[in-house]
Design a protein around this motif. Structure first.
Motif, PDB file in Angstrom:
ATOM      1  N   LEU A   1       0.856  -1.185   0.000  1.00 15.53           N
ATOM      2  CA  LEU A   1       0.000   0.000   0.000  1.00 15.53           C
ATOM      3  C   LEU A   1       0.887   1.228   0.000  1.00 15.53           C
ATOM      4  CD1 LEU A   1      -2.624  -1.163   2.638  1.00 15.53           C
ATOM      5  CD2 LEU A   1      -3.023  -0.879   0.206  1.00 15.53           C
TER       6      LEU A   1
ATOM      7  N   TYR B   1       0.947   5.085   0.205  1.00 17.66           N
ATOM      8  CA  TYR B   1       0.165   6.266   0.561  1.00 17.66           C
ATOM      9  C   TYR B   1       0.879   7.530   0.096  1.00 17.66           C
ATOM     10  CZ  TYR B   1      -2.575   3.259   3.644  1.00 17.66           C
ATOM     11  OH  TYR B   1      -3.390   2.272   4.142  1.00 17.66           O
TER      12      TYR B   1
ATOM     13  N   LYS C   1      -1.541  12.592  -3.075  1.00 18.41           N
ATOM     14  CA  LYS C   1      -2.630  12.333  -4.005  1.00 18.41           C
ATOM     15  C   LYS C   1      -2.227  11.150  -4.871  1.00 18.41           C
ATOM     16  CE  LYS C   1      -5.691  14.505  -7.384  1.00 18.41           C
ATOM     17  NZ  LYS C   1      -5.979  15.727  -8.184  1.00 18.41           N
ATOM     18  N   SER C   2      -3.044  10.110  -4.881  1.00 15.28           N
ATOM     19  CA  SER C   2      -2.709   8.915  -5.646  1.00 15.28           C
ATOM     20  C   SER C   2      -2.764   9.213  -7.140  1.00 15.28           C
ATOM     21  CB  SER C   2      -3.663   7.770  -5.309  1.00 15.28           C
ATOM     22  OG  SER C   2      -4.993   8.146  -5.604  1.00 15.28           O
TER      23      SER C   2
ATOM     24  N   ILE D   1      -1.266  -1.244  -4.391  1.00 14.52           N
ATOM     25  CA  ILE D   1      -2.363  -0.268  -4.382  1.00 14.52           C
ATOM     26  C   ILE D   1      -1.812   1.091  -3.977  1.00 14.52           C
ATOM     27  CG2 ILE D   1      -4.597   0.363  -3.368  1.00 14.52           C
ATOM     28  CD1 ILE D   1      -4.983  -2.595  -2.678  1.00 14.52           C
ATOM     29  N   GLU D   2      -2.180   2.128  -4.722  1.00 16.86           N
ATOM     30  CA  GLU D   2      -1.859   3.503  -4.341  1.00 16.86           C
ATOM     31  C   GLU D   2      -3.081   4.150  -3.731  1.00 16.86           C
ATOM     32  OE1 GLU D   2      -0.169   6.110  -7.199  1.00 16.86           O
ATOM     33  OE2 GLU D   2       1.658   4.916  -7.452  1.00 16.86           O
ATOM     34  N   LYS D   3      -2.869   4.897  -2.648  1.00 19.20           N
ATOM     35  CA  LYS D   3      -3.984   5.554  -1.973  1.00 19.20           C
ATOM     36  C   LYS D   3      -3.617   6.980  -1.578  1.00 19.20           C
ATOM     37  CE  LYS D   3      -6.571   1.690  -0.014  1.00 19.20           C
ATOM     38  NZ  LYS D   3      -7.320   1.258   1.181  1.00 19.20           N
ATOM     39  N   THR D   4      -4.616   7.849  -1.587  1.00 18.17           N
ATOM     40  CA  THR D   4      -4.440   9.191  -1.049  1.00 18.17           C
ATOM     41  C   THR D   4      -4.466   9.089   0.469  1.00 18.17           C
ATOM     42  OG1 THR D   4      -5.550  10.187  -2.948  1.00 18.17           O
ATOM     43  CG2 THR D   4      -5.386  11.522  -0.957  1.00 18.17           C
ATOM     44  N   LEU D   5      -3.472   9.677   1.126  1.00 15.30           N
ATOM     45  CA  LEU D   5      -3.346   9.532   2.573  1.00 15.30           C
ATOM     46  C   LEU D   5      -4.293  10.469   3.318  1.00 15.30           C
ATOM     47  CD1 LEU D   5      -2.080   8.435   5.108  1.00 15.30           C
ATOM     48  CD2 LEU D   5      -0.185  10.032   4.835  1.00 15.30           C
TER      49      LEU D   5
ATOM     50  N   ASP E   1     -14.566   5.692   3.360  1.00 15.03           N
ATOM     51  CA  ASP E   1     -13.726   6.298   2.325  1.00 15.03           C
ATOM     52  C   ASP E   1     -12.335   6.675   2.843  1.00 15.03           C
ATOM     53  OD1 ASP E   1     -15.726   6.186   0.379  1.00 15.03           O
ATOM     54  OD2 ASP E   1     -16.660   7.991   1.189  1.00 15.03           O
TER      55      ASP E   1
ATOM     56  N   THR F   1      -8.543   6.319   4.037  1.00  6.50           N
ATOM     57  CA  THR F   1      -7.572   5.421   3.421  1.00  6.50           C
ATOM     58  C   THR F   1      -6.621   4.778   4.412  1.00  6.50           C
ATOM     59  OG1 THR F   1      -5.995   7.216   3.045  1.00  6.50           O
ATOM     60  CG2 THR F   1      -7.612   6.798   1.327  1.00  6.50           C
TER      61      THR F   1
END
Length: 392
Positions: free
Chosen positions: A113, A115, A118-119, A133-137, A294, A296
């Motif tokens: 993952l 973080y 902005k992904s 997986i890329e996620k916005t922190l 929603d 992250t």
């Protein structure tokens, strides 16, 4: 006692002691000694510290993935990588991608993952989409899934928040009197959010911005916000007597706030001004316009008890403001101590590795007491017995 499996040495790099090309030696670290200790990598600028850290990290992750895949009964390790300048994560991802391309089967028993502020669109990872997986922190320290079904966790959740706040802000802002007031409101918000998660997880949860709004209303009107009564009302008829007693005690303390704060005017010039940041520059990362589903990042998931796949939580902090980095590092390190030392936690987890590149960038050294250093000293002394290792 947890048995440490014998593994191959962890490769760091090569050293050439002369101009003769064949005169090359391999550098490596014994895995058993690394896993049983905290580590620091020190050196001058351009001394390849980041390269050494990347090598140690990759070979350790690789070893963990292979062992867990081959010995499915074992509990896998967790890796938490904090990278303030994004100098460590890109080469690490490149090495992991090459490893997966040669051994596709291993990507099915591991998860990465990443973080970021902005992904972005994931490129080149389509074959390993279940592993990367890329996620916005974004995260809410006042949201606790664990507390929604285990009230005994309340004191740990409160201590985690208070400890992190003391690392973020000047220690003087949380004197004995102010600290008790902040602790009461944090405990109240944690319980309200836990009940919301239990009954209506789609609803908006309280965050640190709401703490600031709470005190502003209290200061301007001399009264508690009206929504506090409506939020706590369901607890007064709660089935479990122990929950009702906890909430009754909190409500009694809250009702004394207007009186107590009238004789503590300086409180609004210190502690409350700190929380203002969470309604301003910190709002994007630590505040919400969406429901819990929603969000992250969940601190309890990162330091989770039952881990059945090798997990890598990578934090690219290069685009975050200094104030945001400070909050992130404070909560992650506070969580490693307070969640990692939960009763019986160590019996059901693999090692949690907390790795930080350019660690000095997180330390704001002052002539007086530095709470983050105090927290880390406590962690370094106690956390190895809970199988949490720091690598700086």
């Amino acid at each position: 006692m947890i048995e440490i499996k014998k593994k191959s040495p962890i490769f760091i790099g090569k050293v050439q002691s002369s101009l003769i090309q064949e005169d090359v030696k391999l550098l490596s670290i014994d895995y058993g000694k690394l896993k049983a200790s905290h580590w620091g990598i020190c050196g001058k600028s351009w001394s390849w510290k980041t390269f050494a850290l990347t090598s140690v990290l990759f070979w350790t992750i690789k070893d963990s993935i292979i062992q867990h895949y081959n010995e499915r009964s074992t509990i896998a390790d967790t890796f938490i990588v904090l990278d303030p300048h994004n100098s460590n994560i890109p080469p690490l991802l490149s090495l992991l991608k090459s490893f997966y391309s040669e051994h596709l089967k291993y990507s099915r028993k591991s998860i990465i993952l990443n973080y970021k502020k902005k992904s972005s669109d994931i490129t080149g990872w389509s074959a390993y989409k279940w592993a990367y997986i890329e996620k916005t922190l974004k995260f809410n320290p006042l949201a606790s899934k664990k507390l929604a079904y285990d009230i005994s966790y309340l004191s740990k959740a409160v201590n985690l928040n208070i400890s992190a706040l003391k690392c973020i802000f000047d220690f003087s802002a949380f004197g004995p009197r102010n600290s008790e007031i902040v602790e009461t409101i944090i405990k109240t918000f944690l319980i309200i959010n836990a009940k919301t998660l239990q009954d209506s997880p789609e609803k908006l949860l309280l965050s640190y911005r709401d703490i600031y709004d709470f005190f502003v209303i209290l200061k301007n009107t001399g009264k508690l916000p009206s929504w506090i009564n409506s939020s706590l009302k369901p607890f007064f008829f709660f089935f479990f007597i122990w929950m009702k007693k906890t909430v009754d005690a909190l409500y009694s303390q809250l009702k004394l706030f207007p009186v107590n704060l009238s004789g503590n005017k300086e409180f609004f010039d210190t502690t409350i001004s700190k929380f203002k940041d969470f309604s301003g520059e910190l709002w994007i990362t630590f505040g919400y316009e969406a429901t819990y589903g929603d969000l992250t990042m969940d601190l309890e998931v990162i330091y989770g008890e039952n881990n059945f796949e090798t997990r890598c939580f990578l934090f690219d902090l290069s685009e975050f403001a200094n104030s945001e980095r400070k909050v992130i590092i404070a909560f992650l390190y506070s969580a490693s101590y307070f969640l990692g030392s939960l009763k019986n936690h160590r019996k059901s987890i693999g090692t949690h590795w907390v790795i930080c590149d350019e660690f000095q960038s997180f330390l704001e050294l002052k002539w007086f007491k530095n709470p983050l250093i105090d927290l880390l000293e406590k962690g370094l002394n106690e956390l190895r017995k809970y199988w949490i290792s720091y690598l700086f």
